[in-house]
Design a protein around this motif. Sequence first.
Motif, mmCIF file in Angstrom:
data_model
loop_
_atom_site.group_PDB
_atom_site.id
_atom_site.type_symbol
_atom_site.label_atom_id
_atom_site.label_comp_id
_atom_site.label_asym_id
_atom_site.label_seq_id
_atom_site.Cartn_x
_atom_site.Cartn_y
_atom_site.Cartn_z
ATOM 1 N N GLN A 21 -3.291 -29.651 21.205
ATOM 2 C CA GLN A 21 -1.857 -29.615 21.461
ATOM 3 C C GLN A 21 -1.295 -28.221 21.220
ATOM 4 O OE1 GLN A 21 0.194 -32.735 22.342
ATOM 5 N NE2 GLN A 21 1.014 -30.861 23.241
ATOM 6 N N ASN A 78 0.707 -25.771 23.777
ATOM 7 C CA ASN A 78 2.005 -25.182 23.461
ATOM 8 C C ASN A 78 1.969 -23.665 23.586
ATOM 9 O OD1 ASN A 78 3.123 -27.687 22.960
ATOM 10 N ND2 ASN A 78 2.750 -27.601 20.753
ATOM 11 N N TYR A 91 2.027 -22.618 27.158
ATOM 12 C CA TYR A 91 3.370 -22.767 27.735
ATOM 13 C C TYR A 91 4.307 -21.656 27.247
ATOM 14 C CZ TYR A 91 6.747 -25.866 30.107
ATOM 15 O OH TYR A 91 7.642 -26.420 30.990
ATOM 16 N N LYS A 92 4.357 -21.414 25.929
ATOM 17 C CA LYS A 92 5.353 -20.512 25.346
ATOM 18 C C LYS A 92 4.972 -19.040 25.429
ATOM 19 C CE LYS A 92 5.547 -22.461 21.268
ATOM 20 N NZ LYS A 92 5.982 -22.767 19.887
ATOM 21 N N GLU A 94 3.610 -36.443 27.549
ATOM 22 C CA GLU A 94 4.135 -36.605 26.190
ATOM 23 C C GLU A 94 4.977 -37.869 26.073
ATOM 24 O OE1 GLU A 94 6.069 -33.056 24.917
ATOM 25 O OE2 GLU A 94 4.222 -31.846 24.950
ATOM 26 N N ARG A 145 -2.515 -30.620 27.730
ATOM 27 C CA ARG A 145 -2.366 -29.167 27.897
ATOM 28 C C ARG A 145 -2.595 -28.820 29.356
ATOM 29 N NH1 ARG A 145 -7.507 -26.643 28.128
ATOM 30 N NH2 ARG A 145 -6.727 -24.649 27.409
#
Length: 425
Positions: free
Chosen positions: A333, A337, A340-341, A365, A375
């Motif tokens: 996870q 993240n 993505y970020k 999610e 992911r």
Amino acid sequence: MHTTVLKKQFEDKLHTKLLLDLYEDDALLTYQTRRYIAAIDKFEELYGAQEVEIYSAAGRSEVSGNHTDHQHGCVLAASINLDAIGVVAPQENVIKVVSDHFNIKEIDINYLEKRDDEIGTSEGLIRGVVYKLKELGYKVGGFKAFITSDVLMGAGLSSSAAFETMIGTIIDGLYNNMEIDMVTIAKVGQFAENVYFGKPCGLMDQCACAVGGLISIDFKDTSKPIVTPVNVDFSKFNHSLCIVDTKGSHADLTDEYAAVPAECKKVAAYFGKEVLREVPVEEFYANIAKARVACGDRAVLRAIHFFNENERVGKIVNALNNDDFDTFKANIQASGNSSYKFLQNVYAASDPQNQAVSIGLAMSEILLKDKGVCRVHGGGFAGTIQAFVEDDAVEAYKEGMEAVFGLGTCHVLKVRKYGGCKVVG
């Protein structure tokens, strides 16, 4: 074994245990039995009834290490229970392959030098694999084969690497008693794709397809990557690997993909290095303000992703080795993240209105809650996502995702322990 005998054995379900061991899912037994029978039938149609052997080469999925390999980082990849199978018989001097609906031109093994007219072709891959094996001192010879594959094309599961692995494994089985190390088979496949096919790929795809199970790969020295099996029985964790095709188009995304390694290398160059793996992490963070000015914020964020993701691969391997699946999922996870970020490869900055992968992650999610993690899968920007889903939640997840993206878009997979192998013979 003769094709008529072998087909009768599959019809009588004498190979059920073998198929379950190979594909890790009893729900697939009927499908795989029919698939093998159909492959034998097709071989007989092409070449006649005769003595044959059957080989398999797995597809693969990247588990962690998103966009780290081009910076000489670490990755974790897995063989999956989608594969290519080949019904094969030896013959002198000539390799003749029919692959599903592709009637591939014959290859004369006495003439294995690279041909410019075979760049980008299956003929080039076959010729390159056999050339390299011969150059390495292994025995080579001709064969005739029907190969069929259910490794999804264009979904980041490495259909080309599975094909290369298949050719190498056939030569291994027919002429070398299955004694060639599977990492060597992978390197041979990479050579064929780089030199004879003309695609500058790394080694991750071929290793995962050939070696089997979960493997970690350290690309610090790209000429001699360190490939380490992660000896974990994934099935005991009662999770399935789901790959969801979000139907986003990869068209016109070349610049988005190219910007990732380019920006990472720009940061590395600021510190006097070629790739981020060579940059000391402490030096990077101590000079991050200056790096922002010199390289831009997105490049710095992508470097942050690399440093975190590269370290995360080791944490995930340790968690699996310690049977700590909760820590494994937490890091998967975290990998998602970070992609993505910081890496920012979930949608194209040039086309923010189209965010199919983002929708796929959001829906995952919502549907999964505490029943799994998700992911972005592979290169990103469009295409597929990956989710590890508790077995008892798979059907509901599949139904929910296909309600958004269409029937057949959610593929429920298992990590399998075998890469390239002889199935029967």
